[in-house]
Design an enzyme around this catalytic site. Structure first.
Site, PDB file in Angstrom:
ATOM      1  N   ILE A 201      37.686  84.042  -6.059  1.00 26.79           N
ATOM      2  CA  ILE A 201      38.549  85.235  -6.151  1.00 26.79           C
ATOM      3  C   ILE A 201      38.844  85.459  -7.623  1.00 26.79           C
ATOM      4  O   ILE A 201      39.352  84.545  -8.280  1.00 26.79           O
ATOM      5  CB  ILE A 201      39.908  84.996  -5.431  1.00 26.79           C
ATOM      6  CG1 ILE A 201      39.709  84.627  -3.950  1.00 26.79           C
ATOM      7  CG2 ILE A 201      40.845  86.200  -5.572  1.00 26.79           C
ATOM      8  CD1 ILE A 201      39.214  85.755  -3.086  1.00 26.79           C
ATOM      9  N   HIS A 202      38.508  86.612  -8.159  1.00 27.58           N
ATOM     10  CA  HIS A 202      38.885  86.836  -9.563  1.00 27.58           C
ATOM     11  C   HIS A 202      39.213  88.291  -9.899  1.00 27.58           C
ATOM     12  O   HIS A 202      39.693  88.577 -10.979  1.00 27.58           O
ATOM     13  CB  HIS A 202      37.803  86.333 -10.516  1.00 27.58           C
ATOM     14  CG  HIS A 202      36.639  87.274 -10.650  1.00 27.58           C
ATOM     15  ND1 HIS A 202      35.619  87.311  -9.735  1.00 27.58           N
ATOM     16  CD2 HIS A 202      36.354  88.224 -11.565  1.00 27.58           C
ATOM     17  CE1 HIS A 202      34.759  88.229 -10.091  1.00 27.58           C
ATOM     18  NE2 HIS A 202      35.168  88.819 -11.188  1.00 27.58           N
ATOM     19  N   ARG A 203      38.959  89.227  -8.970  1.00 26.57           N
ATOM     20  CA  ARG A 203      39.155  90.640  -9.334  1.00 26.57           C
ATOM     21  C   ARG A 203      40.630  90.976  -9.517  1.00 26.57           C
ATOM     22  O   ARG A 203      41.470  90.538  -8.723  1.00 26.57           O
ATOM     23  CB  ARG A 203      38.599  91.553  -8.249  1.00 26.57           C
ATOM     24  CG  ARG A 203      37.130  91.443  -8.157  1.00 26.57           C
ATOM     25  CD  ARG A 203      36.424  92.699  -7.839  1.00 26.57           C
ATOM     26  NE  ARG A 203      35.023  92.377  -7.962  1.00 26.57           N
ATOM     27  CZ  ARG A 203      34.309  92.546  -9.065  1.00 26.57           C
ATOM     28  NH1 ARG A 203      34.850  93.089 -10.134  1.00 26.57           N
ATOM     29  NH2 ARG A 203      33.054  92.177  -9.108  1.00 26.57           N
TER      30      ARG A 203
END
Ligand code: UD1
Length: 354
Positions: A201-203
């Protein structure tokens, strides 16, 4: 002929690997690293593991707000281009490094080729969407990975500059998979083959709002199998700032993996949960079911073929999606045959060789 590649962020190093290999003996290849990603695990290990030559230039711009980061790259790249005098600048994907390189080059009349052209999410909240559209319209040669990409380019009046080459991420994945078949790699501690999910998860849309991030982490923590969470620095920093513990419930917290270890971890998993673009496709190519925490995807083929499911607003749908049965097998090859890098170099030589 002198081709100058500009990369800066993790997915671009992966794309550069097959291109650098295909350039050998065919063109002089200069590599510029903007320094957008700088941690060893986000950058150096990719160059080492994928056999990419060390960059000829590293601008070391590091982190910053969008304008600050992109502006520093623009200023640095202009100087490099003036010194290196390439026949064409090759830019990759959709990051701030991509847009900065395209702009810096066209302003001083150096032709630009865009690899991974034509992808669209039609989501104007994503910084990557602006980077894609602006880069495509500035570029002289548009190298598209898919038929869908070619259609988008034609719809924007860019058909005359577009060539379908296939997806270079297929090239690199197939190559790494062959090596893994010869040499078994251990899995990360805390998971065993077939009995875990891989998660990234990075957005900004998932990490920056504390309520949203908390909801995602709670859903992952409640899954019935270990979730190997490969934490991007952005995720770690924001979870800490919001006071959210990532190592909760089923979650097995882990550093980002190097590319061969990532492919190995996905290939041996029961499923992938992600908001990354590349990982959706890697899961599909390895025929591992994927669940994407986003309202839409650029890689629509993965959804149409049943291997990817989108979950966004209603996070109660996440667990049933992740735990759904595997879809029907498919032998479709929407991302090419593993020879996209050769075709890319062919297209560059055909258009720009003097
Ligand atoms: C960037 C790309 C995104 C791509 C992603 C892959 C843009 C707009 N976004 O997002 O398209 O999917 O890379 O990873 O270009 N950081 C570190 N160490 C690093 C790199 C980043 O600590 O080596 C931290 C920085 O503090 C920064 C944050 O991560 O605040 C975000 O980095 P940035 O390059 O701005 O964007 P990404 O989220 O990585």
């Amino acid at each position: 002929m002198r081709i100058l590649s500009v990369v800066g962020a993790r997915p671009q190093f992966v794309k550069l690997a097959p291109i650098a290999r295909a350039m050998k003996g065919r063109a002089e290849h200069i590599i510029v690293h903007t320094g957008q990603h700088y941690d060893e695990l986000m950058s150096d290990v990719f160059f080492q593991d994928l056999g990419i030559p060390a960059p000829d230039y590293n601008l070391g711009v590091g982190s910053g707000k969008h304008g600050e980061q992109t502006g520093a790259m623009l200023a640095g790249l202009e100087k490099v281009f003036e010194e290196a005098q390439p026949d064409v600048v090759l830019v990759y994907g959709d990051t701030n490094s991509t847009l900065a390189a395209a702009l810096a080059a066209v302003k001083i009349h150096i032709p630009v080729a865009h690899l991974e052209a034509g992808l669209r999410s039609f989501n104007r909240r994503m910084p990557e969407e602006h980077n894609r559209v602006l880069t495509d319209h500035a570029s002289d040669l548009l190298l598209s990975p898919t038929e869908v990409g070619m259609k988008h380019l034609a719809g924007e009046g860019l058909a005359g500059r577009s060539v379908m080459v296939g997806d270079v991420m297929t090239d690199v994945l197939f190559r790494v998979r062959e090596h893994l078949a010869e040499e078994r790699q251990p899995l990360p501690d805390g998971v065993s083959a077939g009995k875990y999910f891989v998660c990234t998860i990075h957005r900004p849309d998932n990490t920056d709002d504390p309520t949203r991030l908390k909801g995602i982490v709670e859903s992952l923590a409640a899954l019935g199998m270990p979730v190997l969470l490969l934490a991007h620095p952005r995720l770690k920093a924001l979870a800490e700032a919001h006071g959210i513990s990532l190592a909760a419930g089923s979650i097995v917290l882990h550093e980002p993996l190097a590319y061969p270890q990532l492919v190995n971890a996905v290939a041996n998993s029961a499923g992938v949960v992600t908001d990354s673009g590349g990982l959706q496709k890697e899961a599909f190519l390895l025929r591992i079911p994927c669940t994407t925490i986003r309202p839409e995807t650029e890689w629509v083929e993965t959804v149409e073929l049943g291997w990817n499911m989108l979950v966004n607003d209603d996070l109660s749908k996440l667990a049933p999606a992740v735990q759904r049965p595997a879809p029907d097998p498919t032998d479709a090859t929407p991302y090419g045959d593993g020879n996209a890098a050769q075709r890319t170099v062919d297209a560059l030589l055909e258009k720009f060789a003097k």
